[in-house]
Design an enzyme around this catalytic site. Structure first.
Site, PDB file in Angstrom:
ATOM      1  N   LYS A  14       1.082 -17.857  -2.835  1.00  0.00           N
ATOM      2  CA  LYS A  14       2.286 -18.250  -3.565  1.00  0.00           C
ATOM      3  C   LYS A  14       1.961 -19.296  -4.618  1.00  0.00           C
ATOM      4  O   LYS A  14       2.362 -19.169  -5.783  1.00  0.00           O
ATOM      5  CB  LYS A  14       3.308 -18.808  -2.559  1.00  0.00           C
ATOM      6  CG  LYS A  14       4.722 -18.840  -3.052  1.00  0.00           C
ATOM      7  CD  LYS A  14       5.642 -19.422  -1.973  1.00  0.00           C
ATOM      8  CE  LYS A  14       5.938 -18.418  -0.876  1.00  0.00           C
ATOM      9  NZ  LYS A  14       6.612 -19.046   0.277  1.00  0.00           N
ATOM     10  N   ARG A  59       7.701 -25.272   0.330  1.00  0.00           N
ATOM     11  CA  ARG A  59       7.476 -23.865   0.681  1.00  0.00           C
ATOM     12  C   ARG A  59       6.082 -23.632   1.229  1.00  0.00           C
ATOM     13  O   ARG A  59       5.101 -24.044   0.624  1.00  0.00           O
ATOM     14  CB  ARG A  59       7.652 -22.991  -0.567  1.00  0.00           C
ATOM     15  CG  ARG A  59       8.857 -23.347  -1.399  1.00  0.00           C
ATOM     16  CD  ARG A  59       8.846 -22.652  -2.756  1.00  0.00           C
ATOM     17  NE  ARG A  59       8.974 -21.214  -2.665  1.00  0.00           N
ATOM     18  CZ  ARG A  59       8.887 -20.407  -3.720  1.00  0.00           C
ATOM     19  NH1 ARG A  59       8.658 -20.902  -4.940  1.00  0.00           N
ATOM     20  NH2 ARG A  59       9.004 -19.101  -3.570  1.00  0.00           N
ATOM     21  N   GLY A 104       7.516 -14.028   7.033  1.00  0.00           N
ATOM     22  CA  GLY A 104       8.423 -14.552   8.041  1.00  0.00           C
ATOM     23  C   GLY A 104       7.770 -15.432   9.101  1.00  0.00           C
ATOM     24  O   GLY A 104       8.422 -15.837  10.052  1.00  0.00           O
ATOM     25  N   MET A 117       6.048 -18.428   8.616  1.00  0.00           N
ATOM     26  CA  MET A 117       6.135 -19.864   8.393  1.00  0.00           C
ATOM     27  C   MET A 117       7.366 -20.105   7.533  1.00  0.00           C
ATOM     28  O   MET A 117       8.008 -19.178   7.095  1.00  0.00           O
ATOM     29  CB  MET A 117       4.862 -20.367   7.739  1.00  0.00           C
ATOM     30  CG  MET A 117       3.679 -20.236   8.681  1.00  0.00           C
ATOM     31  SD  MET A 117       2.142 -20.746   7.947  1.00  0.00           S
ATOM     32  CE  MET A 117       2.090 -19.724   6.507  1.00  0.00           C
ATOM     33  N   ARG A 127       3.848 -11.561  -6.603  1.00  0.00           N
ATOM     34  CA  ARG A 127       2.587 -11.171  -5.970  1.00  0.00           C
ATOM     35  C   ARG A 127       2.432  -9.683  -6.177  1.00  0.00           C
ATOM     36  O   ARG A 127       3.392  -8.978  -6.472  1.00  0.00           O
ATOM     37  CB  ARG A 127       2.597 -11.523  -4.489  1.00  0.00           C
ATOM     38  CG  ARG A 127       3.593 -10.720  -3.720  1.00  0.00           C
ATOM     39  CD  ARG A 127       3.734 -11.158  -2.286  1.00  0.00           C
ATOM     40  NE  ARG A 127       5.057 -10.740  -1.861  1.00  0.00           N
ATOM     41  CZ  ARG A 127       5.753 -11.285  -0.879  1.00  0.00           C
ATOM     42  NH1 ARG A 127       5.265 -12.311  -0.226  1.00  0.00           N
ATOM     43  NH2 ARG A 127       6.938 -10.841  -0.556  1.00  0.00           N
ATOM     44  N   HIS A 140       1.386  -0.308  24.675  1.00  0.00           N
ATOM     45  CA  HIS A 140       0.631   0.782  25.305  1.00  0.00           C
ATOM     46  C   HIS A 140       0.899   2.112  24.596  1.00  0.00           C
ATOM     47  O   HIS A 140      -0.026   2.837  24.237  1.00  0.00           O
ATOM     48  CB  HIS A 140       1.031   0.872  26.785  1.00  0.00           C
ATOM     49  CG  HIS A 140       0.338   1.969  27.531  1.00  0.00           C
ATOM     50  ND1 HIS A 140       0.898   3.209  27.716  1.00  0.00           N
ATOM     51  CD2 HIS A 140      -0.880   2.009  28.104  1.00  0.00           C
ATOM     52  CE1 HIS A 140       0.049   3.970  28.405  1.00  0.00           C
ATOM     53  NE2 HIS A 140      -1.033   3.260  28.645  1.00  0.00           N
ATOM     54  N   SER A 184     -29.325  10.227  14.647  1.00  0.00           N
ATOM     55  CA  SER A 184     -27.900  10.318  14.394  1.00  0.00           C
ATOM     56  C   SER A 184     -27.228   9.409  15.415  1.00  0.00           C
ATOM     57  O   SER A 184     -27.404   9.581  16.626  1.00  0.00           O
ATOM     58  CB  SER A 184     -27.424  11.759  14.562  1.00  0.00           C
ATOM     59  OG  SER A 184     -26.027  11.801  14.400  1.00  0.00           O
ATOM     60  N   THR A 218     -21.875   6.998  17.993  1.00  0.00           N
ATOM     61  CA  THR A 218     -21.239   5.691  18.193  1.00  0.00           C
ATOM     62  C   THR A 218     -20.156   5.706  19.262  1.00  0.00           C
ATOM     63  O   THR A 218     -19.749   4.648  19.720  1.00  0.00           O
ATOM     64  CB  THR A 218     -20.660   5.159  16.860  1.00  0.00           C
ATOM     65  OG1 THR A 218     -19.873   6.185  16.281  1.00  0.00           O
ATOM     66  CG2 THR A 218     -21.771   4.747  15.929  1.00  0.00           C
ATOM     67  N   CYS A 257     -22.557  10.387  13.860  1.00  0.00           N
ATOM     68  CA  CYS A 257     -21.715  11.529  14.185  1.00  0.00           C
ATOM     69  C   CYS A 257     -20.613  11.172  15.164  1.00  0.00           C
ATOM     70  O   CYS A 257     -19.929  12.038  15.667  1.00  0.00           O
ATOM     71  CB  CYS A 257     -22.547  12.689  14.708  1.00  0.00           C
ATOM     72  SG  CYS A 257     -23.380  12.319  16.258  1.00  0.00           S
ATOM     73  N   TYR A 302     -25.766   9.498   5.708  1.00  0.00           N
ATOM     74  CA  TYR A 302     -24.522  10.246   5.735  1.00  0.00           C
ATOM     75  C   TYR A 302     -23.659   9.826   6.919  1.00  0.00           C
ATOM     76  O   TYR A 302     -24.149   9.209   7.862  1.00  0.00           O
ATOM     77  CB  TYR A 302     -24.784  11.762   5.800  1.00  0.00           C
ATOM     78  CG  TYR A 302     -25.364  12.232   7.105  1.00  0.00           C
ATOM     79  CD1 TYR A 302     -24.533  12.564   8.171  1.00  0.00           C
ATOM     80  CD2 TYR A 302     -26.739  12.346   7.277  1.00  0.00           C
ATOM     81  CE1 TYR A 302     -25.055  12.983   9.378  1.00  0.00           C
ATOM     82  CE2 TYR A 302     -27.280  12.766   8.479  1.00  0.00           C
ATOM     83  CZ  TYR A 302     -26.439  13.074   9.540  1.00  0.00           C
ATOM     84  OH  TYR A 302     -26.955  13.478  10.738  1.00  0.00           O
TER      85      TYR A 302
HETATM   86  P1  ADP Z   1       9.033 -16.789   1.638  1.00  0.00           P
HETATM   87  O1  ADP Z   1       7.588 -17.100   1.743  1.00  0.00           O
HETATM   88  O2  ADP Z   1       9.652 -16.479   2.954  1.00  0.00           O
HETATM   89  O3  ADP Z   1       9.310 -15.783   0.567  1.00  0.00           O
HETATM   90  P2  ADP Z   1       9.857 -18.823  -0.195  1.00  0.00           P
HETATM   91  O4  ADP Z   1       9.051 -20.064  -0.195  1.00  0.00           O
HETATM   92  O5  ADP Z   1       9.554 -17.863  -1.267  1.00  0.00           O
HETATM   93  O6  ADP Z   1       9.745 -18.148   1.234  1.00  0.00           O
HETATM   94  O7  ADP Z   1      11.359 -19.309  -0.265  1.00  0.00           O
HETATM   95  C1  ADP Z   1      12.454 -18.750   0.407  1.00  0.00           C
HETATM   96  C2  ADP Z   1      13.570 -18.456  -0.587  1.00  0.00           C
HETATM   97  O8  ADP Z   1      13.933 -19.626  -1.293  1.00  0.00           O
HETATM   98  C3  ADP Z   1      13.160 -17.443  -1.618  1.00  0.00           C
HETATM   99  O9  ADP Z   1      14.243 -16.587  -1.872  1.00  0.00           O
HETATM  100  C4  ADP Z   1      12.861 -18.272  -2.821  1.00  0.00           C
HETATM  101  O10 ADP Z   1      13.034 -17.575  -4.007  1.00  0.00           O
HETATM  102  C5  ADP Z   1      13.851 -19.419  -2.683  1.00  0.00           C
HETATM  103  N1  ADP Z   1      13.342 -20.633  -3.321  1.00  0.00           N
HETATM  104  C6  ADP Z   1      12.197 -21.265  -3.052  1.00  0.00           C
HETATM  105  N2  ADP Z   1      12.003 -22.321  -3.843  1.00  0.00           N
HETATM  106  C7  ADP Z   1      13.103 -22.402  -4.650  1.00  0.00           C
HETATM  107  C8  ADP Z   1      13.490 -23.275  -5.700  1.00  0.00           C
HETATM  108  N3  ADP Z   1      12.717 -24.291  -6.075  1.00  0.00           N
HETATM  109  N4  ADP Z   1      14.666 -23.039  -6.300  1.00  0.00           N
HETATM  110  C9  ADP Z   1      15.447 -22.009  -5.898  1.00  0.00           C
HETATM  111  N5  ADP Z   1      15.138 -21.143  -4.929  1.00  0.00           N
HETATM  112  C10 ADP Z   1      13.960 -21.327  -4.303  1.00  0.00           C
HETATM  113 MG    MG Z   2       9.327 -15.790  -1.203  1.00  0.00          MG
END
Ligand code: ADP
Ligand code: MG
Ligand code: MG
Length: 915
Positions: free
Chosen positions: A25, A94, A103, A105, A338, A460, A791, A794, A859, A879
């Site tokens: 990020k 962030r 989701g 952290m 990203r 499982h 050959s 594995t 093989c 191969y």
């Molecule tokens: P995640 O890694 O779960 O995507 P983010 O760090 O991107 O978490 O942030 C969670 C939400 O908060 C995202 O929708 C992001 O766009 C929003 N957000 C983060 N920083 C800001 C900011 N400085 N101003 C407005 N919205 C923000």
């Molecule tokens: Mg985000």
């Protein structure tokens, strides 16, 4: 000053290649800022600072001051101070690691709001409601993430506030309601966390940073990393970003977007937008979002600017980008980008489109797709899913985790016994369970597909199904499975009883009522030669596959061969691009009608009777080999001498015992049956995998291997005289020491010379061995003295190195091992590089030291596994050999291995190996 490391980077100091230090990020925020895109100003605390914090349990020396310097610069640039009562600067804190951990952290928005500054914010924005909305969001996120208060407790109070108002949406709460909610939240924090919500802005910031650091070691994050094989010692970066506000009214909002459709790869406008909202609201489902295209109507200038930026990003990253943005009173802000995740078909289409657009070259296109994705495209699919026509596509009744791809249709059954019984009478069945355990195995084998209501990708059911190549959807939590009542209840109360037909899509996790028609994958049709790229109705998918696999063939060094036992398999393998056969098993040639000859061989008590039994088998084997050599004319065919223990071809001990006992009682017993029973008892083994099999048979059963070698030699001689180009290779299984191989080899050479003289043709067929026992790998230098090729088997090498038998352990405890993180993926699926791989590398090196021209192949099933192919390339094998169906995957991965190690060959792979 001692040189303490630099712990904080302004966006202007970072770039996209600094992911390890700044997290994905942070690196991409810096990249966007430096491209001149509208990113709110901010800075990033490095992963190194996180590692130091986690090691010492406290902020490393100097971090506090360094943060202060960057914060001051930020305040300066913004013309506001953090939490200033009159005009507060607010920031988000962030998390963001080098690998995306969705989701896992957390992020806290609106840091800097306090009882004092909330009024300043209201005054500056001229919006009371907005200020209190922001403040309640801060306390909620901060309370949950930083102070560890149960998030549901906040939700309960929010719901109560809405209920009190008779409101359905958070938008219906006015400033006074939100202000009251803030009081309720503060009381909640004081009670649950045992401390007041902090009123010092800098303290809020520091606590939030610490919480993000610590979240790296949260249970969820650790488990996720173990499963995804992400190292534990990387740490997360922390991004501090000036807040921009999408919750400032109807002319504000927040959204997510993709530069292409991540499902199909089509170019266009994809995403969701939510007016008057902040942060996670878009994805949290609190209100209905609108498709991004709507934004054009709502705010044309912002929309146009967004599209312009998306084009810049695509051009810059040369790939599909996934974007978060916010509009604050008509001003567009970029909050994240990203390179976006995508489906397998989108990956191929996009890679090919980007080549056509001149953004990437063919090597890069090859890097952008994977063998696992190609494998996914080769499973049969539901007709409705394949043509994308939603008009009459059925509605799923449940959705779960797509655990093992494929499309399965059958009658629902709820216990393994019924599954087995119904399958035996010819019914197709789907085994439905809450979760499976080893007792369900027989039912899983019998079923077309498996559906469970619990468990994730490593449950499982998921592990075993993937191992068997069976379709599986697991963790469909909306299903109420009632195994005793033999029924399940799905969405909208739909009840499915035992015997009702359902369809399960293991590629997307959807479950349908009734029979959804299944069609072969168009990609398989293409490889089979039944569909051509030009005549396709697949929106460019086949053209993309053709182009990318074709490029892989041009650049790969590894050749690919098939494991095939019959002329028919061999022909199919050739269509799929095989450059020979790496493993032709001969055991199937001893089954069926031919068992009686094996029985006679085992019972023979004189040389003559033994010779007679072998004599009967010889022409049958010769005919088998003739067919395969014809289908693989011009290409090498590695034939493995008999491997399994002989008792596998004899009657079952218990059944035969009963039969003999009954017959004896009636006085009708035959000497032959009694002798056979003696033989079966004699050959019975406690542990057949480690018993009398492989090369040991060649040494103990006189004439058996000689007969097989003669059949090979005669088939080759016949073919040579008919003008063909046979290239059989003789492979000895389960060798542990060079002496074993020498004995078999001497005998084989004698037979080859005999047959050569009889037919008047020279027969110098290569003789080699499997390396599938640790001792063989460890003494490879000696063995290579008597082997022209190795050959690597594995599968057995994995069993014997780990000391577990696959059939026994996979169903009984692999799921537990995967959950416990002993391994991230089954060593039978993907080669265990540290153990088994080390033996392979050692044997390859020491074998070649003895005999520089030693041929090297693999093989085992790993020959078709994407990760393992990369390893075999790196280890210098010639191969890989795999099942015909996996050949395209192996070709693709061999090409990727070549471009990834930067030594693309340009000629190697494409030419046939006719050594
Ligand atoms: P995640 O890694 O779960 O995507 P983010 O760090 O991107 O978490 O942030 C969670 C939400 O908060 C995202 O929708 C992001 O766009 C929003 N957000 C983060 N920083 C800001 C900011 N400085 N101003 C407005 N919205 C923000
Ligand atoms: Mg985000
Ligand atoms: Mg073996």
């Amino acid at each position: 000053m001692p040189n303490t490391p630099k712990f904080v980077y302004a966006f202007s100091e970072g770039n996209k290649d600094l992911k390890d230090l700044l997290g994905g990020k942070g690196a991409n925020l810096a990249e966007m800022a430096n491209l001149g895109l509208p990113v709110p100003p901010g800075f990033t605390i490095t992963t190194e600072a996180c590692r130091a914090y986690l090691a010492e349990g406290a902020e490393p020396a100097g971090l506090h001051d360094e943060v202060q310097r960057h914060l001051s610069a930020l305040e300066e640039g913004m013309g506001r101070r953090l939490g200033d009562p009159d005009d507060p600067l607010l920031v988000s804190v962030r998390s963001g690691a080098a690998f995306s951990m969705p989701g896992m952290m957390d992020t806290v928005l609106n840091i800097g709001l306090t009882d004092a500054s909330v009024a300043g914010l209201a005054a500056q924005a001229d919006d009371e409601r907005f200020a209190w909305d922001s403040y309640r969001r801060l306390i909620q996120m901060f309370g949950k993430t930083v102070l560890g208060v149960d998030g549901d407790l906040f939700e309960e109070r929010l719901d109560a506030a809405k209920r009190a108002k008779g409101a359905s949406s958070d938008l219906d709460l006015d400033a006074a309601d939100l202000r009251a909610l803030v009081d309720a939240y503060k009381a909640l924090v004081a009670k649950e966390a045992g401390r007041d919500f902090p009123q010092d802005p800098r303290a809020q910031l520091d606590l939030a940073v610490r919480a993000v650091f610590a979240s790296w070691n949260g249970d969820r994050a650790r488990l996720y990393r173990r499963q995804e094989r992400i190292p534990d010692n990387l740490g997360t970066a922390v991004n501090i970003v000036a807040m921009v506000f999408g919750n400032l009214g109807a002319d504000s909002g927040t959204g997510v977007a993709f530069t292409r459709d991540p499902a199909t790869g089509k170019q266009g406008v994809y995403g969701d937008y939510l007016a008057n909202a902040q942060g996670e609201d878009v994805v949290a489902g609190i209100r209905n979002t609108v498709p991004l295209a709507e934004l054009e109507r709502l705010d044309k200038p912002s929309y146009d600017r967004l599209l312009e930026i998306m084009e810049i990003l695509e051009g810059h990253y040369r790939d599909l980008c996934d974007i978060e943005f916010t509009i604050e009173r008509g001003a567009l802000w970029m909050l994240q980008t990203r390179v976006g995740k995508r489906t397998a078909e989108a990956a191929f289409r996009i890679a090919a489109q980007l080549v056509d657009q001149g953004l990437i070259d063919d090597d890069e296109a090859l890097r952008r797709v994977s063998g696992a994705q190609l494998a996914q495209l080769m499973f049969p699919r539901f007709a409705a899913a394949s043509d994308g026509a939603d008009a009459d596509a059925p509605e799923p009744v449940a959705e779960g985790i797509a655990a093992s791809p494929g499309a399965a249709v059958g009658r629902a059954v709820f216990d393994q016994a019924t599954a087995v019984a119904w399958a035996a009478r010819g019914d197709r069945v789907i085994l439905v369970r809450r979760e499976t355990n080893p007792d369900d195995l027989a039912g899983m084998v019998a079923a077309e597909g498996i559906l469970t209501s619990r468990g994730g990708k490593t449950s499982h059911a998921a592990v075993v199904a993937r191992g068997m190549g069976k379709t599986c959807v697991c963790g469909a939590e909306a299903l109420a499975v009632d195994p005793r009542g033999k029924r399940f209840t799905a969405r909208d109360g739909v009840v499915v009883e035992e015997g009702d037909v359902i369809s399960v899509d293991g590629t997307n996790g959807k479950v349908y009522l009734g029979e959804v028609p299944v069609v072969p994958s168009p990609v398989v049709d293409y490889f089979e030669g039944r569909a051509t790229p030009d005549g396709e109705g697949q929106d460019g998918l086949l053209t993309a596959v053709d182009r990318i696999v074709g490029h892989a063939d041009r650049v790969r060094r590894l050749r690919v061969r098939a494991n095939a036992d019959t002329g028919e398999d061999a022909a199919r393998a050739r269509r799929f691009g095989a450059q020979g056969i790496g493993l032709l098993r001969t055991e199937h040639m001893f089954l069926g009608e031919r068992r009686k000859h094996v029985e006679r061989l085992v019972l023979a008590d004189t040389d003559d009777s033994r010779a007679a039994a072998l004599e009967a088998l010889l022409p049958l084997q010769r005919q088998d080999f003739a067919e395969v050599l014809a289908a693989m004319d011009g290409l090498p065919v590695t034939i493995r001498l008999l491997d399994p223990p002989l008792h596998e071809f004899l009657p079952d001990l218990t059944e035969l015992s009963v039969k003999v006992a009954l017959a004896d009682e009636r006085g009708t017993g035959s000497d032959e049956d009694r002798a056979l029973l003696d033989a079966v008892r004699r050959l019975h083994e406690q542990n057949p995998m480690l018993g009398l099999r492989g090369v040991r048979l060649g040494l103990v059963v006189p004439g058996l291997f000689a007969m097989q070698v003669r059949a090979i030699a005669e088939a080759a001689a016949d073919r040579l005289r008919a003008g063909g180009a046979p290239h059989p290779e003789i492979m000895v299984p389960l060798v542990g020491g060079v002496q074993e191989l020498e004995i078999v080899r001497d005998e084989a050479l004698r037979v080859l010379a005999e047959v050569g003289a009889e037919h008047g043709v020279p027969l110098d067929l290569p003789i080699g061995t499997m390396i599938e026992l640790p001792r063989a790998a460890l003494t490879a230098g000696q063995i290579a003295g008597s082997a022209e090729f190795f050959s690597f088997g594995t599968n057995d090498l994995t069993q014997t190195t780990w000391g577990f038998s696959r059939d026994d352990v996979e169903a009984s405890f692999f799921a537990a091992y995967l959950d416990a993180g002993v391994f991230g993926v089954s060593p039978f699926e993907s080669l265990d590089r540290d153990g088994v791989g080390r033996l392979v590398a050692l044997a390859a090196a020491e074998g070649r030291a003895t005999r520089p021209g030693l041929g090297l192949g693999v093989c085992g099933e790993h020959g078709g596994d994407p990760d393992s192919v990369r390893f075999f390339h790196d280890t210098g094998l010639d191969y890989v050999s795999c099942s015909p169906f996996r050949l395209p995957v192996a070709r693709l991965e061999a090409g990727r291995a070549a471009v990834l190690d930067g030594r693309a060959h340009g000629t190697g792979g494409g030419t046939a190996d006719t050594r």
